[in-house]
Design an enzyme around this catalytic site. Structure first.
Site, PDB file in Angstrom:
ATOM      1  N   GLY A   5     -17.509   8.517   7.885  1.00 42.70           N
ATOM      2  CA  GLY A   5     -18.430   7.730   8.703  1.00 42.70           C
ATOM      3  C   GLY A   5     -19.241   8.571   9.676  1.00 42.70           C
ATOM      4  N   CYS A  46      20.173  -5.422   1.079  1.00 46.89           N
ATOM      5  CA  CYS A  46      19.702  -5.942  -0.207  1.00 46.89           C
ATOM      6  C   CYS A  46      18.418  -6.748  -0.053  1.00 46.89           C
ATOM      7  CB  CYS A  46      20.775  -6.768  -0.890  1.00 46.89           C
ATOM      8  SG  CYS A  46      21.212  -8.248   0.044  1.00 46.89           S
ATOM      9  N   TYR A  82      24.281   2.425   1.403  1.00 48.49           N
ATOM     10  CA  TYR A  82      23.326   2.322   0.297  1.00 48.49           C
ATOM     11  C   TYR A  82      22.174   1.389   0.655  1.00 48.49           C
ATOM     12  CZ  TYR A  82      25.293  -2.275  -0.765  1.00 48.49           C
ATOM     13  OH  TYR A  82      25.679  -3.570  -0.684  1.00 48.49           O
ATOM     14  N   ASN A 107      15.639 -10.365   4.318  1.00 51.31           N
ATOM     15  CA  ASN A 107      14.592 -11.393   4.190  1.00 51.31           C
ATOM     16  C   ASN A 107      14.923 -12.560   5.112  1.00 51.31           C
ATOM     17  OD1 ASN A 107      13.685  -9.734   2.208  1.00 51.31           O
ATOM     18  ND2 ASN A 107      14.147 -11.109   0.510  1.00 51.31           N
ATOM     19  N   ASP A 108      16.137 -13.089   4.957  1.00 49.08           N
ATOM     20  CA  ASP A 108      16.540 -14.192   5.820  1.00 49.08           C
ATOM     21  C   ASP A 108      16.750 -13.725   7.255  1.00 49.08           C
ATOM     22  OD1 ASP A 108      16.695 -16.873   4.827  1.00 49.08           O
ATOM     23  OD2 ASP A 108      18.101 -16.133   3.317  1.00 49.08           O
ATOM     24  N   MET A 135     -21.518  12.059  11.225  1.00 46.22           N
ATOM     25  CA  MET A 135     -22.867  12.572  11.048  1.00 46.22           C
ATOM     26  C   MET A 135     -22.995  13.460   9.815  1.00 46.22           C
ATOM     27  SD  MET A 135     -24.902  15.225  13.386  1.00 46.22           S
ATOM     28  CE  MET A 135     -24.629  16.587  12.282  1.00 46.22           C
ATOM     29  N   HIS A 154       8.420 -16.742  -3.127  1.00 43.41           N
ATOM     30  CA  HIS A 154       9.220 -16.752  -4.351  1.00 43.41           C
ATOM     31  C   HIS A 154       8.550 -15.914  -5.447  1.00 43.41           C
ATOM     32  CE1 HIS A 154      10.505 -18.438  -8.270  1.00 43.41           C
ATOM     33  NE2 HIS A 154      11.694 -18.420  -7.688  1.00 43.41           N
ATOM     34  N   GLU A 192      22.868 -12.159   7.393  1.00 40.42           N
ATOM     35  CA  GLU A 192      21.490 -12.650   7.349  1.00 40.42           C
ATOM     36  C   GLU A 192      21.224 -13.723   8.401  1.00 40.42           C
ATOM     37  OE1 GLU A 192      20.743 -14.332   3.481  1.00 40.42           O
ATOM     38  OE2 GLU A 192      22.819 -14.959   3.266  1.00 40.42           O
ATOM     39  N   ARG A 216     -22.665  21.426  11.716  1.00 39.27           N
ATOM     40  CA  ARG A 216     -21.775  20.561  10.936  1.00 39.27           C
ATOM     41  C   ARG A 216     -20.756  19.887  11.838  1.00 39.27           C
ATOM     42  NH1 ARG A 216     -19.251  24.799   6.769  1.00 39.27           N
ATOM     43  NH2 ARG A 216     -18.975  22.934   5.472  1.00 39.27           N
ATOM     44  N   ARG A 246      26.548 -12.479  -5.558  1.00 41.30           N
ATOM     45  CA  ARG A 246      26.446 -13.431  -4.462  1.00 41.30           C
ATOM     46  C   ARG A 246      26.736 -14.836  -4.974  1.00 41.30           C
ATOM     47  NH1 ARG A 246      20.764 -14.396  -1.582  1.00 41.30           N
ATOM     48  NH2 ARG A 246      20.322 -15.368  -3.603  1.00 41.30           N
ATOM     49  N   ARG A 292      -9.927  22.587   2.197  1.00 39.67           N
ATOM     50  CA  ARG A 292      -8.983  21.628   2.776  1.00 39.67           C
ATOM     51  C   ARG A 292      -7.993  21.219   1.693  1.00 39.67           C
ATOM     52  NH1 ARG A 292     -13.607  17.075   3.466  1.00 39.67           N
ATOM     53  NH2 ARG A 292     -14.322  17.199   1.338  1.00 39.67           N
ATOM     54  N   LYS A 328     -12.362  21.222   9.638  1.00 39.89           N
ATOM     55  CA  LYS A 328     -13.306  22.158   9.029  1.00 39.89           C
ATOM     56  C   LYS A 328     -13.316  23.475   9.792  1.00 39.89           C
ATOM     57  CE  LYS A 328     -16.971  20.026   7.489  1.00 39.89           C
ATOM     58  NZ  LYS A 328     -18.178  19.227   7.782  1.00 39.89           N
ATOM     59  N   SER A 332      26.339  -6.708   3.632  1.00 40.03           N
ATOM     60  CA  SER A 332      25.064  -6.379   3.011  1.00 40.03           C
ATOM     61  C   SER A 332      23.990  -7.115   3.807  1.00 40.03           C
ATOM     62  CB  SER A 332      25.060  -6.818   1.551  1.00 40.03           C
ATOM     63  OG  SER A 332      23.779  -6.595   1.008  1.00 40.03           O
ATOM     64  N   ARG A 351      21.910 -12.424  -7.997  1.00 41.72           N
ATOM     65  CA  ARG A 351      21.754 -13.815  -7.533  1.00 41.72           C
ATOM     66  C   ARG A 351      22.213 -14.739  -8.645  1.00 41.72           C
ATOM     67  NH1 ARG A 351      16.813 -11.148  -6.006  1.00 41.72           N
ATOM     68  NH2 ARG A 351      16.308 -11.400  -3.790  1.00 41.72           N
TER      69      ARG A 351
END
Ligand code: ADP
Ligand code: MG
Ligand code: MG
Length: 902
Positions: free
Chosen positions: A105, A859, A879, A796-797, A107, A484, A773, A96, A646, A368, A26, A792, A590
């Site tokens: 939160g 991937c 990629y 996840n694994d 004053m 899943h 993986e 202020r 795959r 702002r 401010k 690739s 997949r």
């Protein structure tokens, strides 16, 4: 010694917008506005450093600070031609708070500080407006009492000041505050002071200087009130930042009919349209506009007319009772237009402003950067580039890639009523409404009959695919962000809430309980996949719109990004959707998802049940034409781009039914005994299937499976090639951990490829590569790259195995890990750059050392997460690949990564 106080006003300022850390947001912007000649009431800012000093000093204001404040106040007095505490010509100020970032939160503001029983007389004499002066005084005592002296609502929620106010109004039969007379208000002042005395035992400070020190101390003190501390925790704001204090001469919007106060956005924050959007109130002070005491009026004629239409107000009533500022005070409106153009041109972004009008003169009190929806952010960025205000790079960097999600899925109508009954993980965004069903077949049947359904499961498995596909949305009781249900739903672009622990599902009774609420099959619920909220009943939705600006932003993103963006998909339909979103190939197809539909699952089961190689080959032969057809479809849909296929990955038991009823059906269909099926299911049972017989381990023990899949791929590719379709199959071996594993699979693939191409008399460009993986594959990546043409990263694994966290079970402790800062984020959602990321960096480097032209991509689910995309860019990946609906997000994130790097 460091400067403690920064003055502003009268077309000049000691601070500037760059000094947000020291002056708060401010204060920095008040200084900036003042320097560029926007009318700002004179004042000064006490630095955030002084807030920390206050705490070091035992919560006391230092003498030297007080001295500097008095000096700065002197400058304000000079500019304003009045004097703080003067009984004839008093200067009044507001106090202020203002941290680096806006903090709800903190004053509340104290207005009209400097009034007491004597100075109020001066204000009356000066303005000739007795009622205004007493009203300002009683407001001041009320605010000061609440904010500085802690006289707030009691345990019953009664604000003692409001109670007194109501007493007078009832006694005099007034219906609005505006009817209070100067005399009434004068009485109130006395009563308010009595309230303070009664509640605190102390007196309201009459001396203006004491008032000022009290208010400054209260602002500093509010930095550590409970609300502020909680807000900082939730929003990652440092405890050591501190707040600044702004002290500013008052301007009065409540001094009569030619005065007003208002708030506005320089553009529409919901749509981004380039029109001034705001509200004001005549004869009002401070935040009366947002407080909802009176109906605020619109600023522009156009906005006012729209408002009247929406609220059923006639044009006559609108003009006489609720005119726009443009009509009511045209000269003020002109000043405002000048100012907002100036601010936008200066800040080069949409602003959120607060202003006050005193006797038809405009004063700015705050500016702002305005918060906006994703749609507005995109439109504003494009419009500002087109009008020459910002360049494309700035525009691209200004948009949060994640926010684009909301532009790609249907959303709930913001005006619709909603009753939230539970909250789970926001696994896949979107808005879905439908009837509850508890199993996949039922979902499918009801959808066939044209009913909208929500599939509710404790967890989902590949067997549920059909039902998931038929459902509007999916709700699961268990499972995390990469369960899943979550992964498949995101792939489908379907709304999903996972891990909603507060629902209790009973498959037998076809019910779910949420607290006391019982929901039966056929009852309606709604899911908000972006917030994780589960709502009772039907909530209206609106379709997503891909506006022109959105397409423009994407085009610009493509000009700057260096990484390609592919998609993870298994069907031609999804591949087309992804192409529409700009996907440049498939990073992960997949194949196992193709085995569940129709009679394929039967052939698959025959293959699994087979006891001899011959029998197995017989079953595989049935699968071959189906796979071939799938591959033709998907490669055709991605014509011209690489398609990474795959080989079979999941453990075989996933393809067998596990409940007795389905096992019986299977036994009948296949004409074998139930016992045989049960024996097979038992023999395939593994304690830890994710670390069991799956991935290339299947291909090594059953080479005929790899052979069949390779044959299907190359026959499809050759057939398409003959039709002049440009195909680029990339065969990917999953779960490799050592060179030999890869070699064994590659031999089969190459052998089949040569054989098929020779027989069909066509040549197809193809590659054989692997998923990285298993951590060992990253460590031995130089070996593997000697044979593999691409890597690739299956993150996840890789995450699961690097951490040793089961991705299906980690939901039970990961939230606490994040809360206790063991981890910064859920590593299945945001890539763990230092751990898993190090393996990636290592594999890229070692892999490319062994094979210069090694193609490298990702991937895993992280391929569509902006921070992870940036990491991939820095690590030199070619990629990223993600679910179709995240492709635009990845495109923008990749562009931002490239822009940030140079
Ligand atoms: P917040 O951070 O909660 O917005 P502010 O400090 O902006 O709090 O103050 C709230 C309101 O008080 C503002 O909308 C503004 O209209 C009013 N206000 C603050 N200072 C002054 C002043 N010096 N003169 C007139 N009004 C003021
Ligand atoms: Mg404000
Ligand atoms: Mg895997």
């Amino acid at each position: 010694m460091a400067k403690k106080v920064y003055s502003f006003g009268n077309g000049a300022a000691e601070g500037s917008a760059e000094m947000k850390n020291l002056l708060g947001g401010k204060g920095a912007n008040l200084a900036e506005m003042s320097s560029i000649g926007v009318p700002v009431p004179a004042g000064f800012t006490i630095t955030t450093d002084e807030c920390l000093e206050y705490y070091n000093n035992g919560k006391k204001l230092s003498k030297s600070l007080k001295k500097d404040v008095i000096k700065a106040l002197g400058k304000v007095e000079k500019i304003m031609g009045s004097k703080f505490g003067d009984v004839k010509n008093p200067l009044l100020v507001s106090v202020r708070s203002g941290a680096r970032v806006s903090m709800p939160g903190m004053m509340d503001t104290v207005l009209n500080l400097g009034l007491n029983d004597k100075t109020v007389q001066g204000l009356i004499a000066k303005t000739g407006n007795e009622r205004f002066a007493w009203d300002s005084y009683r407001r001041f005592i009320q605010m000061y009492g609440d904010v500085v002296m802690g006289v707030g609502a009691d345990s019953h929620g009664h604000d003692p000041f409001e109670v007194e106010l109501e007493k007078i109004k009832t006694k005099k039969k007034y219906s609005s505050d505006l009817e209070l007379t100067a005399e009434d208000l004068q009485k109130l002042v006395k009563q308010f002071k009595a309230v303070i005395k009664k509640r605190t035992g102390g007196s309201f400070p009459e001396k203006p200087e004491d008032q000022l020190w009290g208010a400054i101390g209260a602002v500093f003190g509010s930095w550590n009130n409970e609300r502020a501390i909680l807000y900082r925790r939730l929003n990652d704001i440092g405890d050591e930042w501190g707040t600044a204090v702004n002290i500013q001469s008052m301007v009065f919007g409540n001094m009569g009919e030619r005065c007003a106060t208002g708030v506005a956005f320089t553009r529409d924050p919901a749509t981004g349209e380039n029109h001034f959007y705001g509200e004001y109130l005549i004869n009002a002070q401070g935040e009366d506009v947002v407080a909802g005491i009176r109906t605020p009026q619109r600023i522009t004629v156009k906005g006012s007319k729209t408002w009247a239409k929406e609220n059923g107000v006639s044009e006559k009533d609108r003009k006489s009772k609720f005119p726009s500022l443009e009509e009511y005070m045209p000269s003020v409106y002109d000043q405002l237009v000048d100012v907002y153009n100036k601010l936008e041109n200066h800040y080069k972004d949409m602003q959120d402003i607060e202003f006050t009008v005193q006797d038809e003169k405009l004063w700015m009190l705050q500016t702002r950067t305005g918060k906006r929806t994703a749609a507005a952010a995109v439109k504003i960025a494009v419009d500002m580039v087109e009008s020459g205000l910002i360049d494309k790079k700035t525009a691209l960097l200004r948009i949060d890639p994640n926010s684009l999600d909301s532009l790609l899925h249907p959303a709930f109508d913001p005006k619709a009523k909603k009753k939230v009954i539970a909250k789970g993980l926001p696994a896949s965004p979107g808005a879905a409404t439908g009837m509850v069903v508890f199993n996949a077949d039922r979902a499918y049947e009801m959808n066939e009959k044209g009913k909208k359904v929500i599939l509710v499961r404790i967890e989902t498995s590949p067997e549920d695919l059909k039902g998931m596909n038929a459902a509007q949305g999916i709700l699961t009781q268990r499972g995390g962000m990469t369960s899943h249900a979550a992964v498949v739903a995101r792939g489908m672009g379907k709304c999903c809430i996972s891990g909603c622990g507060s629902v209790d599902i009973n498959y037998k009774k076809k019910t779910m309980k949420v607290g006391d609420l019982l929901i039966k099959e056929g009852d309606f619920i709604s899911l908000d996949g972006s917030s994780g909220e589960v709502m009772k009943g039907e909530v209206a939705t609106v379709d997503a719109r891909l506006s022109g600006s959105f397409a423009t932003i994407m085009k610009w993103a493509d000009q700057y990004r260096t990484m390609k963006v592919r998609t993870n998909t298994d069907t031609p339909g999804d591949a087309k959707v992804a192409r529409g979103f700009g996907a440049e190939g498939i990073g992960l197809c997949r194949t196992e998802h193709m085995f569940f539909e129709g009679d394929r699952i039967r052939a698959m089961r025959e293959m699994i049940l087979a006891d001899s190689l011959d029998e197995r080959k017989k079953a595989l032969k049935k699968l071959l034409p189906m796979q071939r057809k799938d591959f033709m479809g998907i490669m055709k849909a991605m014509e011209g781009y690489g398609v990474t296929i795959r080989l079979l990955d999941p453990p075989l038991h996933e393809f067998l039914p596990h409940d007795e009823k389905s096992q019986k059906i299977m036994a009948e269909e296949m004409n074998i005994s139930l016992k045989q099926i049960k024996a097979k299911v038992e023999s395939l049972l593994e304690f830890n299937p994710m670390l069991g017989h799956r991935g290339c381990r299947l291909g090594i023990t059953y080479p005929e499976i790899t052979e069949m899949q390779a044959q299907a791929i190359f026959e499809a590719a050759c057939a398409l090639k003959k039709k002049k379709v440009n195909v680029k199959p990339e065969i990917m071996v999953p779960l490799v951990g050592s060179l030999r594993e890869f070699q064994l699979q590659k031999e089969i693939i190459v052998e089949v490829a040569e054989r098929v191409m020779k027989a069909k008399k066509v040549k197809v460009d193809y590659q054989v590569g692997t998923m990285i993986e298993v951590p060992r594959a990253a460590i031995r990546s130089h070996d593997i790259a000697s044979e593999a043409e691409f890597f690739s990263f299956g993150t996840n694994d890789l995450t699961q195995m690097t951490f040793g966290f089961s991705r299906d079970d980690a939901g039970s402790f990961l939230p606490e890990y994040v809360e206790k800062k063991v981890l910064e984020n859920d590593p299945f959602r945001v890539l763990d750059q230092t751990g898993v990321g190090s393996l990636i960096e290592m594999a890229v480097e070692q892999g490319r050392n062994a094979r210069k032209k090694l193609k490298v991509g990702i991937c895993g689910e992280h391929g569509g997460e902006p921070r992870s995309v940036e990491f991939c860019h820095r690590s030199g990946l070619d990629y990223v690949s993600c679910s179709p609906f995240r492709v635009p997000i990845a495109r923008l994130a990749a562009a931002q990564a490239a822009l940030r790097q140079d």
